[in-house]
Design a protein around this motif. Structure first.
Motif, PDB file in Angstrom:
ATOM      1  N   VAL A 123      28.004  -2.944  15.137  1.00  0.00           N
ATOM      2  CA  VAL A 123      28.256  -4.427  14.615  1.00  0.00           C
ATOM      3  C   VAL A 123      27.891  -4.426  13.343  1.00  0.00           C
ATOM      4  N   MET A 124      28.886  -5.343  12.417  1.00  0.00           N
ATOM      5  CA  MET A 124      28.759  -5.494  10.809  1.00  0.00           C
ATOM      6  C   MET A 124      28.747  -7.009  10.769  1.00  0.00           C
ATOM      7  N   VAL A 125      27.657  -7.317  10.074  1.00  0.00           N
ATOM      8  CA  VAL A 125      27.599  -8.874   9.769  1.00  0.00           C
ATOM      9  C   VAL A 125      28.730  -9.140   8.590  1.00  0.00           C
ATOM     10  N   ILE A 126      29.793 -10.013   8.756  1.00  0.00           N
ATOM     11  CA  ILE A 126      30.515 -10.113   7.802  1.00  0.00           C
ATOM     12  C   ILE A 126      30.630 -11.408   6.963  1.00  0.00           C
ATOM     13  N   GLU A 127      29.617 -12.340   7.554  1.00  0.00           N
ATOM     14  CA  GLU A 127      29.449 -13.567   6.918  1.00  0.00           C
ATOM     15  C   GLU A 127      28.112 -13.889   7.308  1.00  0.00           C
ATOM     16  N   GLY A 128      27.237 -14.377   6.179  1.00  0.00           N
ATOM     17  CA  GLY A 128      25.778 -14.894   6.468  1.00  0.00           C
ATOM     18  C   GLY A 128      24.713 -13.918   6.829  1.00  0.00           C
ATOM     19  N   THR A 129      23.857 -14.184   7.368  1.00  0.00           N
ATOM     20  CA  THR A 129      22.538 -13.462   7.585  1.00  0.00           C
ATOM     21  C   THR A 129      22.233 -13.476   9.017  1.00  0.00           C
ATOM     22  N   ALA A 130      21.719 -12.294   9.703  1.00  0.00           N
ATOM     23  CA  ALA A 130      21.664 -12.459  10.997  1.00  0.00           C
ATOM     24  C   ALA A 130      19.966 -11.625  11.278  1.00  0.00           C
ATOM     25  N   ILE A 131      19.698 -11.702  12.613  1.00  0.00           N
ATOM     26  CA  ILE A 131      18.513 -11.134  13.372  1.00  0.00           C
ATOM     27  C   ILE A 131      19.284 -10.414  14.129  1.00  0.00           C
ATOM     28  N   ALA A 132      19.095  -8.960  14.280  1.00  0.00           N
ATOM     29  CA  ALA A 132      19.512  -8.096  15.394  1.00  0.00           C
ATOM     30  C   ALA A 132      18.254  -7.658  16.220  1.00  0.00           C
ATOM     31  N   GLU A 133      18.134  -8.110  17.600  1.00  0.00           N
ATOM     32  CA  GLU A 133      17.158  -7.957  18.427  1.00  0.00           C
ATOM     33  C   GLU A 133      17.702  -6.916  19.078  1.00  0.00           C
ATOM     34  N   ILE A 134      17.071  -5.450  19.037  1.00  0.00           N
ATOM     35  CA  ILE A 134      17.711  -4.366  19.686  1.00  0.00           C
ATOM     36  C   ILE A 134      16.476  -3.504  20.323  1.00  0.00           C
ATOM     37  N   ASP A 135      16.424  -3.538  21.811  1.00  0.00           N
ATOM     38  CA  ASP A 135      15.277  -3.080  22.433  1.00  0.00           C
ATOM     39  C   ASP A 135      14.131  -3.630  22.036  1.00  0.00           C
ATOM     40  N   GLY A 136      14.079  -4.934  21.988  1.00  0.00           N
ATOM     41  CA  GLY A 136      12.838  -5.552  21.689  1.00  0.00           C
ATOM     42  C   GLY A 136      12.300  -5.542  20.274  1.00  0.00           C
TER      43      GLY A 136
END
Length: 139
Positions: free
Chosen positions: A63-76
């Motif tokens: 997964v690549m963030v192509i716009e904005g900001t994200a939080i990736a919750e991965i395995d907690g």
């Protein structure tokens, strides 16, 4: 020698978009198998503050963030991601993405490493074939 498939130009604005609920919409781009290599890719757009439910896949996902900001919750574990940051999620690892902004949209570009990808929602245990949601399949 077999002929190579024709290149395709896909424009997300011209493709079907699937509502994922909660302010997230997915536009599938390509489902492709070529020899032993296969993939599904697309874009998911998130309204401000939106997220998708915790889920896992039977294959790897990038997964690549192509716009904005994200939080990736991965395995907690929560990981902040900025535009152009990329993450890789191993098969069967629970994860979700959240738009970190309460005022700006966020979009991610994702790739599944299989045309036989499935999504299992952690809250319900329901498993669905990803291809069932994607109308641009090309073999």
């Amino acid at each position: 020698m077999t002929a190579s498939p024709k290149p395709a130009i896909l424009r997300p604005k011209e493709l079907k978009t699937n509502d994922r609920g909660g302010g997230a919409r997915t536009t599938p781009l390509v489902t492709r198998k070529c020899g032993s290599i296969s993939m599904i890719n697309g874009i998911t757009a998130f309204d401000p503050g939106a997220s998708i439910g915790l889920h896992k896949h039977n294959c790897e996902e990038s997964v690549m963030v192509i716009e904005g900001t994200a939080i990736a919750e991965i395995d907690g574990v929560r990981h902040p991601l900025d535009t152009n940051d990329t993450t890789w999620i191993p098969a069967n690892v629970p994860h979700r993405f959240i738009n970190a902004s309460d005022s700006e949209p966020m979009r991610i570009f994702w790739v599944y490493a299989s045309i036989d990808a499935t999504r299992t929602m952690m809250a319900t245990g329901e498993t669905r074939a990803i291809d069932a949601e994607h109308s641009t399949k090309s073999n």
